[in-house]
Design a protein around this motif. Structure first.
Motif, mmCIF file in Angstrom:
data_model
loop_
_atom_site.group_PDB
_atom_site.id
_atom_site.type_symbol
_atom_site.label_atom_id
_atom_site.label_comp_id
_atom_site.label_asym_id
_atom_site.label_seq_id
_atom_site.Cartn_x
_atom_site.Cartn_y
_atom_site.Cartn_z
ATOM 1 N N ILE A 91 19.802 -1.535 -3.243
ATOM 2 C CA ILE A 91 20.494 -0.249 -3.208
ATOM 3 C C ILE A 91 19.442 0.850 -3.293
ATOM 4 O O ILE A 91 18.638 0.859 -4.232
ATOM 5 N N THR A 92 19.416 1.772 -2.318
ATOM 6 C CA THR A 92 18.268 2.664 -2.191
ATOM 7 C C THR A 92 18.578 4.156 -2.307
ATOM 8 O O THR A 92 17.653 4.954 -2.444
ATOM 9 N N ARG A 93 19.845 4.586 -2.220
ATOM 10 C CA ARG A 93 20.144 6.012 -2.325
ATOM 11 C C ARG A 93 20.366 6.413 -3.776
ATOM 12 O O ARG A 93 20.869 5.621 -4.580
ATOM 13 N N PHE A 94 20.025 7.655 -4.096
ATOM 14 C CA PHE A 94 20.021 8.102 -5.485
ATOM 15 C C PHE A 94 21.391 7.983 -6.149
ATOM 16 O O PHE A 94 21.512 7.401 -7.239
ATOM 17 N N GLU A 95 22.423 8.531 -5.543
ATOM 18 C CA GLU A 95 23.741 8.515 -6.174
ATOM 19 C C GLU A 95 24.263 7.094 -6.311
ATOM 20 O O GLU A 95 24.889 6.742 -7.313
ATOM 21 N N ASP A 96 24.023 6.257 -5.304
ATOM 22 C CA ASP A 96 24.428 4.848 -5.401
ATOM 23 C C ASP A 96 23.658 4.147 -6.513
ATOM 24 O O ASP A 96 24.214 3.313 -7.249
ATOM 25 N N ALA A 97 22.364 4.460 -6.624
ATOM 26 C CA ALA A 97 21.543 3.830 -7.654
ATOM 27 C C ALA A 97 22.047 4.185 -9.045
ATOM 28 O O ALA A 97 22.198 3.312 -9.913
ATOM 29 N N LYS A 98 22.322 5.474 -9.286
ATOM 30 C CA LYS A 98 22.852 5.883 -10.587
ATOM 31 C C LYS A 98 24.170 5.191 -10.877
ATOM 32 O O LYS A 98 24.410 4.727 -12.003
ATOM 33 N N ALA A 99 25.019 5.105 -9.875
ATOM 34 C CA ALA A 99 26.320 4.458 -10.074
ATOM 35 C C ALA A 99 26.143 2.975 -10.399
ATOM 36 O O ALA A 99 26.801 2.435 -11.298
ATOM 37 N N ALA A 100 25.229 2.317 -9.687
ATOM 38 C CA ALA A 100 25.025 0.887 -9.908
ATOM 39 C C ALA A 100 24.448 0.606 -11.289
ATOM 40 O O ALA A 100 24.793 -0.397 -11.933
ATOM 41 N N LEU A 101 23.581 1.499 -11.770
ATOM 42 C CA LEU A 101 22.958 1.289 -13.079
ATOM 43 C C LEU A 101 23.953 1.416 -14.225
ATOM 44 O O LEU A 101 23.657 0.997 -15.350
ATOM 45 N N ALA A 109 0.825 -1.203 0.000
ATOM 46 C CA ALA A 109 0.000 0.000 0.000
ATOM 47 C C ALA A 109 0.860 1.255 0.000
ATOM 48 O O ALA A 109 0.558 2.227 -0.703
ATOM 49 N N ASP A 110 1.949 1.244 0.778
ATOM 50 C CA ASP A 110 2.814 2.426 0.869
ATOM 51 C C ASP A 110 4.222 1.992 1.261
ATOM 52 O O ASP A 110 4.551 1.880 2.451
ATOM 53 N N PRO A 111 5.093 1.752 0.273
ATOM 54 C CA PRO A 111 6.449 1.285 0.585
ATOM 55 C C PRO A 111 7.406 2.393 0.991
ATOM 56 O O PRO A 111 8.522 2.114 1.435
ATOM 57 N N TYR A 112 6.977 3.648 0.876
ATOM 58 C CA TYR A 112 7.939 4.748 0.994
ATOM 59 C C TYR A 112 8.482 4.956 2.413
ATOM 60 O O TYR A 112 9.662 5.309 2.561
ATOM 61 N N PRO A 113 7.713 4.739 3.494
ATOM 62 C CA PRO A 113 8.331 4.786 4.823
ATOM 63 C C PRO A 113 9.431 3.736 4.997
ATOM 64 O O PRO A 113 10.476 4.019 5.594
ATOM 65 N N ALA A 114 9.201 2.521 4.463
ATOM 66 C CA ALA A 114 10.232 1.481 4.554
ATOM 67 C C ALA A 114 11.457 1.861 3.735
ATOM 68 O O ALA A 114 12.602 1.650 4.165
ATOM 69 N N TYR A 115 11.231 2.431 2.553
ATOM 70 C CA TYR A 115 12.361 2.883 1.736
ATOM 71 C C TYR A 115 13.164 3.953 2.470
ATOM 72 O O TYR A 115 14.412 3.970 2.406
ATOM 73 N N LEU A 169 4.936 12.810 -11.522
ATOM 74 C CA LEU A 169 4.147 11.639 -11.147
ATOM 75 C C LEU A 169 4.965 10.359 -11.264
ATOM 76 O O LEU A 169 4.830 9.448 -10.441
ATOM 77 N N LEU A 170 5.824 10.286 -12.267
ATOM 78 C CA LEU A 170 6.687 9.120 -12.428
ATOM 79 C C LEU A 170 7.702 9.046 -11.289
ATOM 80 O O LEU A 170 7.975 7.962 -10.754
ATOM 81 N N ARG A 171 8.263 10.182 -10.914
ATOM 82 C CA ARG A 171 9.186 10.205 -9.779
ATOM 83 C C ARG A 171 8.467 9.831 -8.489
ATOM 84 O O ARG A 171 8.995 9.071 -7.664
ATOM 85 N N PHE A 172 7.264 10.358 -8.330
ATOM 86 C CA PHE A 172 6.528 10.228 -7.077
ATOM 87 C C PHE A 172 6.103 8.800 -6.793
ATOM 88 O O PHE A 172 6.193 8.338 -5.647
ATOM 89 N N ASP A 173 5.639 8.071 -7.799
ATOM 90 C CA ASP A 173 5.145 6.700 -7.570
ATOM 91 C C ASP A 173 5.242 5.915 -8.869
ATOM 92 O O ASP A 173 4.242 5.649 -9.541
ATOM 93 N N GLY A 174 6.455 5.538 -9.234
ATOM 94 C CA GLY A 174 6.704 4.879 -10.506
ATOM 95 C C GLY A 174 6.227 3.441 -10.541
ATOM 96 O O GLY A 174 6.084 2.784 -9.505
ATOM 97 N N PRO A 175 5.983 2.906 -11.747
ATOM 98 C CA PRO A 175 5.440 1.549 -11.882
ATOM 99 C C PRO A 175 6.489 0.447 -11.771
ATOM 100 O O PRO A 175 6.143 -0.719 -11.659
ATOM 101 N N LEU A 176 7.768 0.810 -11.841
ATOM 102 C CA LEU A 176 8.842 -0.196 -11.747
ATOM 103 C C LEU A 176 9.687 0.142 -10.524
ATOM 104 O O LEU A 176 10.665 0.887 -10.618
ATOM 105 N N PRO A 177 9.311 -0.364 -9.350
ATOM 106 C CA PRO A 177 9.997 0.058 -8.129
ATOM 107 C C PRO A 177 11.454 -0.354 -8.057
ATOM 108 O O PRO A 177 12.276 0.367 -7.501
ATOM 109 N N ALA A 216 12.840 4.131 -4.343
ATOM 110 C CA ALA A 216 13.508 4.657 -3.141
ATOM 111 C C ALA A 216 14.466 5.774 -3.524
ATOM 112 O O ALA A 216 14.520 6.816 -2.867
ATOM 113 N N ALA A 217 15.234 5.564 -4.587
ATOM 114 C CA ALA A 217 16.179 6.583 -5.042
ATOM 115 C C ALA A 217 15.458 7.864 -5.444
ATOM 116 O O ALA A 217 15.945 8.977 -5.185
ATOM 117 N N ASN A 218 14.295 7.727 -6.058
ATOM 118 C CA ASN A 218 13.538 8.895 -6.500
ATOM 119 C C ASN A 218 12.847 9.636 -5.352
ATOM 120 O O ASN A 218 12.200 10.659 -5.582
#
Length: 408
Positions: free
Chosen positions: A46-56, A18-24, A283-291, A321-323
């Motif tokens: 991996i949940t932080r933005f800079e780490d996520a970009k680096a991992a991708l 229902a709401d994963p964002y507190p856990a993220y 809207l895509l940043r806020f609640d994207g379809p591919l978590p 989480a990164a977003n």
């Protein structure tokens, strides 16, 4: 240092769905690289933005799941290789070769030429909805819109749309039927098998009778030096079919809920429709379809945020989480259509950046724009907390149902 794995049961609950964002937020703060244990497989998130970009963009994290270790078995199961062996699960230079071929099917002229047809499909769907004053918006609008578009692009006959939709929805909603797990797996495997047979026959027909569609374009490209083998055509078609409608359908549902539960932003968009392109990105940043980005495999021992990720580990980059990382976005849990456009990673990053981004944006802008224009008093028929969602363990974030009401 020994890592204590987080049980998947702590993350993949109904509350999490229902709401994963507190856990993220807790993971970003307390365990930004988090080993997680689940029923399907263990992984590192991996949940932080800079780490996520680096991992991708980290070449040490491979997308090739079909090497000697056959990681795909852990992730997709033993019967999935025929459909999932595609460019999404490959590395350069193989990925580069396949993407170059497929990108020709997404040529800007082909996508732009589709704009009037997308608008027509949207209006036709809404024509059926408007007189009733109520709708189940996933079934009546969000799912059929991108499905009809991608089927027409691929060249799937209209008479077959319902069959194809049925198979894809069995796969999409896996885990939500309430049936025993063995029956659920059997149903998914049967749907995959039927879809494989159908696409195999369709590719054969297109080879014999080419038309102005994506499958024929892929075949032609292959026959003129594109080197797309017969065994690659069906998985590539499956990827285009599934990726071409699944995430857009879930985005349309998520975006509608976000709009209806943030009336200030909905009012802003009604007052200034020119904000729509920025609103789609927010809207895509806020609640994207591919978590979580599709899985990667650590090809060697590596370290993120002081955490050792052993060779052979599955790594999930948590896009949603990164977003919501406050280091990247001010007040990230607030929907703000006037937010300065930051570089969200809702469409991915690096060589696997979404190939269909232009089509997805076009469908979203036309679809959301038409909903706002033709259903100006749209509202949820049930409290947002009662909306039925895909299981938390699903690779997608989306709704099973979206009941709405409006003035007929």
């Amino acid at each position: 240092m020994t890592e204590q794995k987080v049980p998947g049961s702590e993350l993949y609950t109904d509350e999490f769905a229902a709401d994963p964002y507190p856990a993220y937020a807790r993971l970003r703060e307390e365990a930004p690289v988090c080993p997680v244990s689940s029923r399907r497989f263990d992984s590192y998130l991996i949940t932080r933005f800079e780490d996520a970009k680096a991992a991708l963009t980290d070449s040490r994290l491979s997308k090739d799941l079909y090497g000697p270790d056959k990681h795909y078995i852990r992730i997709f199961g033993p019967n999935s290789e025929g459909l999932n062996r595609n460019m999404l699960n490959s590395d350069p230079p193989e990925h580069t070769r396949l993407r170059k071929i497929v990108s020709q099917a997404f040529a800007p002229r082909r996508i732009e030429a589709l704009r009037p047809r997308v608008a027509e499909i949207v209006d036709n769907l809404l024509d059926k909805i408007v007189p009733h004053g109520q709708a189940e918006l996933m079934h009546d609008f969000a799912i059929p819109l991108p499905m009809m578009v991608i089927c027409e692009l691929l060249g799937i006959p209209e008479t077959d749309h319902d069959r194809v939709l049925g198979w894809t929805q069995v796969i999409r909603t896996s885990g939500s039927s309430g049936r025993p797990p063995e029956e659920e797996r059997a149903a998914v495997q049967e749907a995959q098998l039927q879809l494989t047979h159908y696409l195999t026959d369709l590719v054969r027909v297109k080879r014999e009778h080419p038309a102005d569609d994506m499958i024929s374009a892929l075949i032609e490209s292959s026959e003129h030096g594109g080197n797309l083998s017969e065994s690659e055509l069906v998985p590539t078609t499956f990827l285009l079919l599934f990726a071409g409608h699944q995430t857009t359908a879930d985005f349309l549902g998520n975006a509608t809920v976000a709009l209806l539960t943030n009336p200030d932003q909905l009012e802003l968009l009604h007052a200034d429709p020119e904000l729509l392109p920025s609103a789609i990105e927010e809207l895509l940043r806020f609640d994207g379809p591919l978590p979580v980005a599709s899985p990667r495999i650590a090809m060697e021992d590596l370290e993120y945020q002081g955490v050792c990720i052993p060779r052979g580990s599955i790594v999930g980059v948590v896009i949603n989480a990164a977003n919501h990382d406050p280091e990247q976005f001010a007040e990230p849990d607030r929907l703000d259509f006037r937010r300065e456009r930051g570089p969200h990673i809702g469409f991915g990053h690096g060589v696997h950046y979404c190939l269909g981004v232009s089509l997805a944006r076009m469908e979203a802008r036309i679809g959301i724009g038409a909903l706002l224009r033709r259903l100006p008093d749209l509202r949820l028929a049930v409290p947002a907390a009662e909306l039925r969602r895909l299981p938390a363990a699903s690779p997608f974030r989306g709704l099973l149902e979206l009941p709405v009401v409006f003035r007929a």
